[in-house]
Design a protein around this motif. Structure first.
Motif, mmCIF file in Angstrom:
data_model
loop_
_atom_site.group_PDB
_atom_site.id
_atom_site.type_symbol
_atom_site.label_atom_id
_atom_site.label_comp_id
_atom_site.label_asym_id
_atom_site.label_seq_id
_atom_site.Cartn_x
_atom_site.Cartn_y
_atom_site.Cartn_z
ATOM 1 N N GLY A 165 -17.506 9.044 -0.908
ATOM 2 C CA GLY A 165 -16.106 9.384 -0.699
ATOM 3 C C GLY A 165 -15.708 10.483 -1.664
ATOM 4 N N VAL B 242 -10.900 -3.752 0.966
ATOM 5 C CA VAL B 242 -12.334 -3.475 1.073
ATOM 6 C C VAL B 242 -13.121 -4.781 1.160
ATOM 7 C CG1 VAL B 242 -14.349 -2.509 -0.119
ATOM 8 C CG2 VAL B 242 -12.170 -1.272 -0.118
ATOM 9 N N LYS C 233 -9.114 3.271 1.128
ATOM 10 C CA LYS C 233 -9.382 2.479 2.328
ATOM 11 C C LYS C 233 -10.861 2.526 2.712
ATOM 12 C CE LYS C 233 -4.764 3.018 4.337
ATOM 13 N NZ LYS C 233 -3.996 3.468 5.524
ATOM 14 N N GLN C 234 -11.324 1.446 3.274
ATOM 15 C CA GLN C 234 -12.703 1.368 3.750
ATOM 16 C C GLN C 234 -12.799 2.009 5.126
ATOM 17 O OE1 GLN C 234 -14.621 -2.433 3.280
ATOM 18 N NE2 GLN C 234 -15.895 -2.153 5.094
ATOM 19 N N LEU D 296 -15.472 5.187 1.406
ATOM 20 C CA LEU D 296 -14.078 4.986 1.033
ATOM 21 C C LEU D 296 -13.317 6.298 1.140
ATOM 22 C CD1 LEU D 296 -14.446 2.785 -2.201
ATOM 23 C CD2 LEU D 296 -14.092 2.005 0.157
ATOM 24 N N ASP D 297 -12.052 6.208 1.518
ATOM 25 C CA ASP D 297 -11.191 7.389 1.585
ATOM 26 C C ASP D 297 -9.774 6.966 1.222
ATOM 27 O OD1 ASP D 297 -10.990 10.348 2.530
ATOM 28 O OD2 ASP D 297 -9.308 9.336 3.522
ATOM 29 N N VAL E 161 -7.410 0.821 -4.287
ATOM 30 C CA VAL E 161 -8.366 0.215 -3.362
ATOM 31 C C VAL E 161 -7.552 -0.628 -2.399
ATOM 32 C CG1 VAL E 161 -10.325 -1.360 -3.103
ATOM 33 C CG2 VAL E 161 -10.218 0.174 -5.078
ATOM 34 N N LEU F 118 -13.277 0.357 -7.674
ATOM 35 C CA LEU F 118 -13.971 -0.751 -7.033
ATOM 36 C C LEU F 118 -15.110 -1.264 -7.916
ATOM 37 C CD1 LEU F 118 -14.406 -2.599 -4.595
ATOM 38 C CD2 LEU F 118 -15.837 -0.799 -3.582
ATOM 39 N N ILE G 181 -22.151 4.160 -2.387
ATOM 40 C CA ILE G 181 -20.705 4.260 -2.162
ATOM 41 C C ILE G 181 -20.332 5.732 -2.199
ATOM 42 C CG2 ILE G 181 -18.407 3.583 -2.934
ATOM 43 C CD1 ILE G 181 -19.576 1.138 -4.200
ATOM 44 N N LYS H 270 -13.687 4.752 -5.624
ATOM 45 C CA LYS H 270 -15.060 4.291 -5.888
ATOM 46 C C LYS H 270 -15.184 3.650 -7.264
ATOM 47 C CE LYS H 270 -16.848 8.419 -5.263
ATOM 48 N NZ LYS H 270 -15.584 9.162 -5.053
#
Length: 253
Positions: free
Chosen positions: A62, A48, A226-227, A222-223, A45, A71, A60, A68
């Motif tokens: 991705g 974020v 990263k946000q 998220l990818d 993560v 987080l 959420i 995910k």
């Protein structure tokens, strides 16, 4: 009283990865002495930030490996962030993995009480709520069945029933509605909407964009840790579906 339920600020989680697990102790020391042992960091993560208020339902999204579940573990305090802060105002009930927190040798009823105790509820409270939990799950005929003999769909149903019936202030669901029959998924969605109407907050991790569109008023994309975006549902879901078709992250204004 704060006007947020969850506040996440610049949260990052860094893992250290290397070849220690695949070598013996002697070889490890030789690698250290010769400088051949490499330890690299991996950002699960990365930076974020978002805020949830009462009544919010956050989706959420991705691809696999987006960060995910990591987080969610930070939000539920299972894991500490490497950097950043998380503030949570309210009692959290989290379903992060099917079957987690259950004992396979105990029956369904015993596991319901076990999970309730893990969530901090008294036996008296569970005595009052258990009939409602069992009724909602639709598993009365399996009440005395050992948990390990239940199907994954049944485990999902009882786990969701416990989490939602004990009236959490914050409900966190990680793909637990992707199994089981359509009728129960529909009933579960209605229950989550009821929680939201009661001024609570819910986080849903789902690969079903249609489900996110139906249920969530905000979306976090998220990818690779990263946000990409945090905004209203329609806009972000449109952009995410465009990304799934093209493989290119579109500009989001």
């Amino acid at each position: 009283m704060s006007n947020y339920v969850i506040e996440v600020k610049n949260v990052s989680v860094k893992y250290l990865v290397g070849d220690l697990r695949n070598i013996g102790l002697k070889e490890f020391f030789m690698k250290k002495l010769t400088g051949n042992y490499q330890v690299q960091s991996f950002m699960a993560v990365n930076g974020v930030s978002f805020v949830m208020k009462q009544g919010d339902m956050l989706g959420i999204i991705g691809k696999n490996g987006a960060g995910k579940s990591t987080l969610l573990k930070v939000i539920t305090q299972i894991m500490k962030p490497s950097t950043g802060t998380v503030k949570v105002n309210g009692k959290v009930a989290a379903l992060l993995e099917l079957g987690s927190g259950f004992d396979g040798d105990l029956n369904l009823k015993e596991n319901a009480y076990l999970r309730g105790a893990m969530l901090g509820y008294t036996r008296e409270f569970m005595d009052k709520k258990y009939p409602e939990i069992l009724e909602f799950s639709g598993l009365k005929e399996f009440e005395q069945r050992p948990f390990k003999q239940l199907s994954s769909g049944m485990k999902s149903r009882i786990a969701f029933s416990i989490a939602s019936m004990v009236e959490p202030e914050i409900l966190i669901l990680d793909e637990v509605l992707s199994v089981g029959d359509g009728a129960f998924r529909e009933k579960s969605e209605e229950k989550m909407k009821e929680i939201i109407r009661n001024g609570k907050a819910t986080i849903l991790v789902s690969h079903s964009i249609a489900q996110v569109r139906r249920m969530c008023n905000k979306v976090l994309w998220l990818d690779h840790g990263k946000q990409i975006a945090f905004d209203e549902t329609g806009l972000i879901c449109d952009k995410y579906e465009e990304f799934l078709k093209t493989g290119v992250i579109p500009e989001i204004k």
